[in-house]
Design a protein around this motif. Sequence first.
Motif, PDB file in Angstrom:
ATOM      1  N   SER A 158      32.727  16.892 -67.841  1.00 10.33           N
ATOM      2  CA  SER A 158      31.911  17.741 -66.960  1.00 10.33           C
ATOM      3  C   SER A 158      30.937  16.735 -65.914  1.00 10.33           C
ATOM      4  CB  SER A 158      31.147  18.728 -67.615  1.00 10.33           C
ATOM      5  OG  SER A 158      30.358  18.422 -68.373  1.00 10.33           O
ATOM      6  N   THR A 171      31.893  17.295 -72.528  1.00  9.29           N
ATOM      7  CA  THR A 171      30.684  16.815 -71.716  1.00  9.29           C
ATOM      8  C   THR A 171      30.882  15.671 -70.968  1.00  9.29           C
ATOM      9  OG1 THR A 171      29.528  17.798 -73.837  1.00  9.29           O
ATOM     10  CG2 THR A 171      28.546  16.324 -72.218  1.00  9.29           C
ATOM     11  N   TYR A 231      29.322  22.501 -72.911  1.00  8.86           N
ATOM     12  CA  TYR A 231      30.455  22.764 -73.038  1.00  8.86           C
ATOM     13  C   TYR A 231      30.367  24.241 -73.940  1.00  8.86           C
ATOM     14  CZ  TYR A 231      35.121  23.036 -75.319  1.00  8.86           C
ATOM     15  OH  TYR A 231      36.330  23.133 -75.415  1.00  8.86           O
TER      16      TYR A 231
END
Length: 498
Positions: free
Chosen positions: A244, A241, A177
């Motif tokens: 994603s 995170t 990130y």
Amino acid sequence: MPAFRQVGEKQLPNPVIYMAWSPKRDLIALANTAGELLLHRLANFQRVWSLAPNENTGKEITSLAWRPDGKILAFGVGDTKQVVLCDAEKAEILHLFPVDVPVSCMHWVEVQSNSSSLSVFSESEDESNCFLPRLPTLPKSEEKSDEVTNLLGEVRLNILVTGGPSGFVELYAYGLYKVATLTEITGTCRSLCLSSDLKSLSVVTETRSSNDNSEIHYIQLDTGLLSSCLPELTRMARKFTHISTLIQYLRLSLTCMCEAWEDILMQMDLRLTKFVQEKNTSTQVQDEFLELLLWGHASPELQALLMNQLTVKGLKMLGQSIESSYSSIQKLVISHLQSGSGALLYHLSEVKGMALWKQKFQPLGLDPVAIEEAITAVGSFTLKANELLQVIDKSMKNFKAFFRWLYVGKMTQKDLAFVADFLSEHFSNEELFDRKGKYFNVERVGQYLKDEDEDLVSPPNMEGNNWLSFVEQIVCGPKPLILDLIENHEQMFEHICL
């Protein structure tokens, strides 16, 4: 004074351009000019594994760094402008992301802090496990549904710092990130070092003059903002995170769905290609089957296809195989897409709550409007997934009726209508858009799997849909009762305030 002595030697086929020792184990990572990443054991310098370059990663490794716990290797790739995260145990690529410029150096540091608030946060941060079910494992054995755990590792925050040409420096929390970008440094970055308390960043750069002379500069930057916002930065980084990796999980699920869909195309086209090539008439495949459906008469070529090439047993197996592929897509939508998008909505909603706490999170760049747009996009994705389930259900009914008609013959009027719909939709020669199936069209399902931002070519029939009628009444019809209630409450609120 004792002299140094050599304890080992190993000849390698290609020159080594970068090497890095593991911070935890007796391992050394090597990158060579052929674009290979090698892992050797220091004790006997035996190779543990090698990772060859491929079209996804690229062939020009430009930098190398270990995660502080020694479980993941990061390396920059110059020709594809990417940073790749690799599992040190299995040489498996866990994640990769693009960068604007080739990465010339990188440094990975674990954040050290004595803050009591951060330790309390670390102990209670993973409360999402109490509310969200575990994501189902993906059908492909090489893909891991626990990728979040593999990438995050320990709870303690770690920062990957990357540098490139024109003083381009970026900081990635957990190696995933992006939390900061620096662009005002002159020269190409040659070395980086971020202090473990996040208060200072040291950069060594190289600049070249007009007469091709190089100058080395040492620059020290104050990064106290990151240090002062450490608890907020950690929470925000871990949330993004999770987001994603969930997006990656949904992308892999869609890939599995596309493979099942293409399997349907391949199985039908293999059977129909020879039939189309051998038949003497100029009629289309759709006309041949419709003539058999309406009049019970088949052309010699179609009769040979059904009796000799497919046979009754072959038709049953083909029907079961295609039905199985459709069922696989259906299961992926129900178990993977819906659970993944639900988890995504959960984390995005928490991020939205963080963004509304402006005193804490606004300095870190959280934008409530952008997060609201992301939540709306995930909601639309979920609705489309539910719509796809309805389309699959209708296609499966038509499939069953079609194959039952071919190898049974006895049909009800309703089944005949299903078969007619099937032939008109799936054997049409209309080139709606480029499709891989030449003689067989399953775009009613495949249009949902296209990676294109376009309207549906074959939208579902919404005639008589109660929800659509309700929405139209809200937008176009008289003012609904709920709006009257809202206005009345607003007037009451204003009266109380006055």
